[in-house]
Design a protein around this motif. Structure first.
Motif, mmCIF file in Angstrom:
data_model
loop_
_atom_site.group_PDB
_atom_site.id
_atom_site.type_symbol
_atom_site.label_atom_id
_atom_site.label_comp_id
_atom_site.label_asym_id
_atom_site.label_seq_id
_atom_site.Cartn_x
_atom_site.Cartn_y
_atom_site.Cartn_z
ATOM 1 N N HIS B 79 0.892 -1.464 0.091
ATOM 2 C CA HIS B 79 -0.047 0.055 0.092
ATOM 3 C C HIS B 79 0.929 1.217 -0.065
ATOM 4 C CE1 HIS B 79 -3.573 -2.369 2.070
ATOM 5 N NE2 HIS B 79 -3.474 -2.509 0.689
ATOM 6 N N ALA B 80 1.950 1.329 0.916
ATOM 7 C CA ALA B 80 2.653 2.331 0.912
ATOM 8 C C ALA B 80 3.433 2.737 -0.581
ATOM 9 C CB ALA B 80 3.729 2.226 2.012
ATOM 10 N N ALA B 81 4.004 1.524 -0.967
ATOM 11 C CA ALA B 81 4.697 1.609 -2.367
ATOM 12 C C ALA B 81 3.714 2.070 -3.439
ATOM 13 C CB ALA B 81 5.078 0.023 -2.855
ATOM 14 N N TYR B 82 2.393 1.755 -3.163
ATOM 15 C CA TYR B 82 1.457 2.090 -4.308
ATOM 16 C C TYR B 82 1.231 3.945 -4.161
ATOM 17 C CZ TYR B 82 -3.139 2.987 -6.457
ATOM 18 O OH TYR B 82 -4.164 3.411 -7.047
ATOM 19 N N ILE B 83 1.282 4.288 -2.741
ATOM 20 C CA ILE B 83 1.152 5.449 -2.512
ATOM 21 C C ILE B 83 2.431 6.421 -2.827
ATOM 22 C CG2 ILE B 83 1.098 7.605 -0.683
ATOM 23 C CD1 ILE B 83 -0.886 5.468 0.905
ATOM 24 N N THR B 84 3.541 5.787 -2.723
ATOM 25 C CA THR B 84 4.909 6.295 -3.234
ATOM 26 C C THR B 84 4.942 6.472 -4.745
ATOM 27 O OG1 THR B 84 5.768 5.336 -1.193
ATOM 28 C CG2 THR B 84 7.239 6.108 -2.932
ATOM 29 N N LEU B 85 4.332 5.133 -5.292
ATOM 30 C CA LEU B 85 4.574 5.193 -6.788
ATOM 31 C C LEU B 85 3.725 6.586 -7.271
ATOM 32 C CD1 LEU B 85 6.379 3.097 -8.200
ATOM 33 C CD2 LEU B 85 4.034 2.034 -9.033
ATOM 34 N N ILE B 86 2.521 6.652 -6.806
ATOM 35 C CA ILE B 86 1.769 7.744 -7.397
ATOM 36 C C ILE B 86 2.453 9.133 -6.958
ATOM 37 C CG2 ILE B 86 -0.441 9.048 -6.890
ATOM 38 C CD1 ILE B 86 -1.809 6.439 -7.056
ATOM 39 N N SER B 240 6.874 9.547 1.575
ATOM 40 C CA SER B 240 5.480 8.571 1.236
ATOM 41 C C SER B 240 5.565 7.264 1.644
ATOM 42 C CB SER B 240 5.449 8.674 -0.419
ATOM 43 O OG SER B 240 5.487 9.652 -0.876
ATOM 44 N N MET B 241 6.657 6.764 1.910
ATOM 45 C CA MET B 241 6.516 5.287 2.477
ATOM 46 C C MET B 241 6.078 5.418 3.985
ATOM 47 S SD MET B 241 7.121 3.073 0.293
ATOM 48 C CE MET B 241 7.557 1.524 1.407
ATOM 49 N N GLN B 242 6.604 6.554 4.741
ATOM 50 C CA GLN B 242 6.180 6.548 6.055
ATOM 51 C C GLN B 242 5.077 7.293 6.391
ATOM 52 O OE1 GLN B 242 9.623 7.236 8.680
ATOM 53 N NE2 GLN B 242 10.769 7.681 6.893
ATOM 54 N N VAL B 243 4.012 7.643 5.274
ATOM 55 C CA VAL B 243 2.760 8.427 5.559
ATOM 56 C C VAL B 243 1.921 7.496 6.298
ATOM 57 C CG1 VAL B 243 1.502 7.202 3.518
ATOM 58 C CG2 VAL B 243 0.998 9.545 4.090
ATOM 59 N N PHE B 244 1.286 7.921 7.244
ATOM 60 C CA PHE B 244 0.243 7.331 7.963
ATOM 61 C C PHE B 244 -0.969 8.321 8.883
ATOM 62 C CE2 PHE B 244 0.571 7.423 12.767
ATOM 63 C CZ PHE B 244 1.900 8.119 13.038
ATOM 64 N N VAL B 245 -0.297 9.729 9.227
ATOM 65 C CA VAL B 245 -1.326 10.452 10.046
ATOM 66 C C VAL B 245 -2.274 10.959 9.038
ATOM 67 C CG1 VAL B 245 -1.524 12.849 11.116
ATOM 68 C CG2 VAL B 245 0.662 11.569 11.255
ATOM 69 N N LEU B 246 -2.017 10.981 7.696
ATOM 70 C CA LEU B 246 -3.012 11.348 6.621
ATOM 71 C C LEU B 246 -4.034 10.202 6.722
ATOM 72 C CD1 LEU B 246 -3.322 13.579 4.911
ATOM 73 C CD2 LEU B 246 -2.323 12.143 3.120
ATOM 74 N N VAL B 247 -3.465 8.812 6.775
ATOM 75 C CA VAL B 247 -4.278 7.741 6.728
ATOM 76 C C VAL B 247 -5.457 7.647 8.082
ATOM 77 C CG1 VAL B 247 -4.612 5.094 6.783
ATOM 78 C CG2 VAL B 247 -2.678 6.313 5.651
ATOM 79 N N LEU B 248 -4.919 8.106 9.158
ATOM 80 C CA LEU B 248 -5.697 8.230 10.385
ATOM 81 C C LEU B 248 -6.800 9.159 10.313
ATOM 82 C CD1 LEU B 248 -3.087 7.739 13.362
ATOM 83 C CD2 LEU B 248 -4.475 6.058 12.036
ATOM 84 N N SER B 249 -6.526 10.432 9.762
ATOM 85 C CA SER B 249 -7.163 11.496 9.752
ATOM 86 C C SER B 249 -8.249 11.294 8.681
ATOM 87 C CB SER B 249 -6.609 12.719 9.657
ATOM 88 O OG SER B 249 -5.741 12.937 8.481
ATOM 89 N N MET B 250 -8.063 10.462 7.495
ATOM 90 C CA MET B 250 -8.942 10.223 6.563
ATOM 91 C C MET B 250 -9.722 9.174 6.718
ATOM 92 S SD MET B 250 -6.688 11.379 3.098
ATOM 93 C CE MET B 250 -8.237 11.207 1.883
#
Lengths: 281, 307
Positions: B79-86, B240-250
């Motif tokens: 999932h993180a790789a997908y977000i990073t790719l975009i 992007s690989m370390q994204v997660f606050v955005l996931v929690l808030s969305m």
């Protein structure tokens, strides 16, 4: 003839470029405007009225968010944390950076490289032992614990930025002060710090935004609502009042307003800090 | 004579201690809040510990072996790789296009710069909550409440109406797009700064030699920008690989596997299942993967430079 054609083509590209840039700029601004607009609706009109500028503006939400929503506490906590952390970082980082740049002592480079390495090596799981440590030291769920952790977060980059600034700064004034018998602490305080004002400004603004926007450590370390900063408060508010969107949007506006103000007045420094930070990372 | 040497050595000692005195506060804070947790991460990763009990158990590399078979973990990595790719493609291409547009004498350049860098100065919580409200899928009295779905019904595109953030098919893409929205202004500033360091005389010389705009772009701009590209790529990957606050808030903090990312897995191992040792092991594996990526990219860029 050729000249006219060339000019027409140039105007056309310029118009197309502006359309492209304007469209992107609109997507940047629109969500924020939509947030403010949603903060001005009542709980009924927010579901029925979809116009961009609603018929009646309901300013009471800001008051309600501030009082009943608990955003007064969150806001004051955020201000307190930001002021303390930024003051701490400026004090501690400028002392260390000055020593790394000007003073001579064994192991100087070793210590400096440790700070540098910390910026280069990502260790995403280190908040686990940090949380354990804070609990052991009885610093979890305290203001001072959160402040100390956040000082640590901003320290490496600030030391690096200040040291590179001191390195480039001519030392003539400091030498003169030393001749006059000024102590090293005196030179640091009265000569070096005032000269480093531009770099310190960058560090202050950079860290202010960083602390104001921080969420992870606030989530792990602070459980009492009376201790929470805005970002944490917003998530708690969203969890418990998930239906009350106008109040949530008012709370978001309260959180964003200082950031936007600081940004608009200080954007030169912010962009400078960003470029310096990127080069270091 | 003796008094004199003693004075010198005393001065020297003072000089020595002075330096340590200056760095002492920084080193103290750094040791307690960075180095100690750093070392502890490795020690804990070899143990099984619930975070509360006084004794933990040494289990060697069992945690790491378990990670190899942890399907949810590797799914979160994907999932993180997908977000990073975009982010690498869409976000950086947009950033570069904007930077190129602003690199010449164009009106309103300052305005664009200020506006584009606005999303990056907002926090992930703020960005996530605003977009969550725009993408909101709830209905009231037969009308869509969220702006996007409402807009779609108004322009008669009902087939596109979606539960954007709860549908596994769209949730991750929405997060990736919002992440790119937050990040492109940052790439724009760095790339623009890079473009402006290119010597204008190079362009002039190429034009005198009869090169067209595209040829100049391909043979002057791109080669000069490669170090900047690599830096932006590395920082995009790490961010992007370390994204997660955005996931929690969305999408919230529930157990929704379709939006799990590595850091939410580490958090879930820690606060959810109370497996502190396993959480540390996950962090180490993740950190190593990130390091390998940025080192390889750095190496590749060095090779480019030599050629």
């Amino acid at each position: 003839m050729f000249h006219n054609k060339y000019r027409a083509a140039k105007t056309l590209t310029s118009i197309l470029t502006h359309i492209f840039l304007m469209a992107v700029a609109a997507t940047c601004l629109f969500p924020l405007l939509w947030m403010v607009r949603s903060a001005l609706m009542t709980n009924e009109t927010i579901f029925t009225d979809k116009s961009f500028i609603p018929q009646s503006l309901h300013f009471k939400n800001f008051y309600l968010a501030w009082t009943a929503g608990g955003f007064a506490t969150y806001f004051l906590n955020s201000v307190l944390y930001t002021v303390c952390v930024v003051f701490g970082i400026v004090l501690i980082a400028s002392l260390a950076a000055y020593a790394f740049s000007r003073l001579k002592f064994p192991g100087k480079n070793f210590f400096f490289y440790i700070f540098l390495a910390a910026m280069m090596i990502p260790l995403p799981g280190s908040f686990v032992p940090l949380y354990v440590l804070m609990t052991k030291l009885h610093l979890a769920n305290t203001r001072i614990g959160y402040i100390l952790c956040m000082i640590n977060v901003g320290l490496s980059l600030s030391i690096y930025m200040l040291k590179t600034f001191f390195d480039k700064m001519p030392s003539a004034l400091e030498d003169a002060a030393r001749m006059d018998g000024c102590s090293r602490i005196g030179i640091w305080l009265h000569v070096a710090l005032p000269l480093a004002r531009p770099a310190i400004a960058v560090i202050i603004i950079f860290n202010t935004l960083n602390v104001w926007n921080e969420y992870v450590l606030a989530m792990l370390l602070l459980n009492d609502q009376s201790l929470m900063p805005l970002q944490r408060g917003l998530m708690v508010f969203q969890g418990s009042h998930s239906v009350d969107y106008p109040l949530l949007m008012a709370g978001l506006s309260i959180t964003v307003a200082p950031v936007v103000l600081v940004y608009l007045f200080m954007q030169k420094h912010i962009i400078k800090g960003l470029c310096a930070g990127a080069v270091a990372g | 004579m003796t008094a004199n040497t003693r004075k010198i050595s005393f001065e020297g000692l003072r000089e020595l201690l002075g330096g340590y005195f200056f760095i002492l506060p920084a080193v103290l804070i750094f040791s307690v809040f960075y180095i100690y947790p750093f070392v502890q991460t490795f020690i804990l990763s070899l143990r099984e510990w619930n975070g509360i009990s006084l004794n933990s158990q040494f289990i060697g590399f069992d945690n790491f072996q378990e990670i190899l078979q942890d399907g949810v973990w590797w799914l979160s990595m994907w999932h993180a790789a997908y977000i990073t790719l975009i982010a690498l493609t869409f976000q950086n291409a947009l950033a570069f296009a904007l930077a190129l547009s602003c690199d010449r004498d164009i009106r309103l350049r300052k305005f664009y710069r200020v506006v584009f860098y606005l999303p990056p100065v907002l926090s992930e919580v703020v960005v996530g909550l605003i977009w969550q409200w725009i993408l909101y899928a709830g209905m009231q009295n037969g009308e869509h409440v969220g702006l996007l779905n409402y807009f779609l019904t108004k322009i008669h595109m009902n087939h596109l109406v979606h539960a954007w953030l709860s549908d596994p098919k769209t949730a991750l893409t929405c997060i990736a797009i919002v992440h790119s929205w937050k990040g492109f202004g940052w790439g724009f500033i760095i790339l623009l700064a890079g473009l402006q360091t290119i010597d204008r005389q190079l362009y002039e010389a190429a034009r005198v030699d009869g090169a067209g705009s595209f040829s100049i772009f391909k043979n002057v701009t791109i080669p000069m920008m490669i170090p900047v590209f690599v830096m932006v790529m590395i920082l995009t990957i790490l961010g992007s690989m370390q994204v997660f606050v955005l996931v929690l808030s969305m999408v919230g903090q529930g157990l929704v596997y379709h939006t799990e990312v590595p850091v939410t897995r580490i958090l879930a191992s820690m606060t959810g299942t109370s497996r502190f040792g396993y959480a540390c092991a996950l962090g180490i594996v993740f950190g190593l993967i990130l390091m390998v990526f940025s080192f390889t990219l750095n190496k590749i860029s060095r090779k480019f430079k030599q050629e």
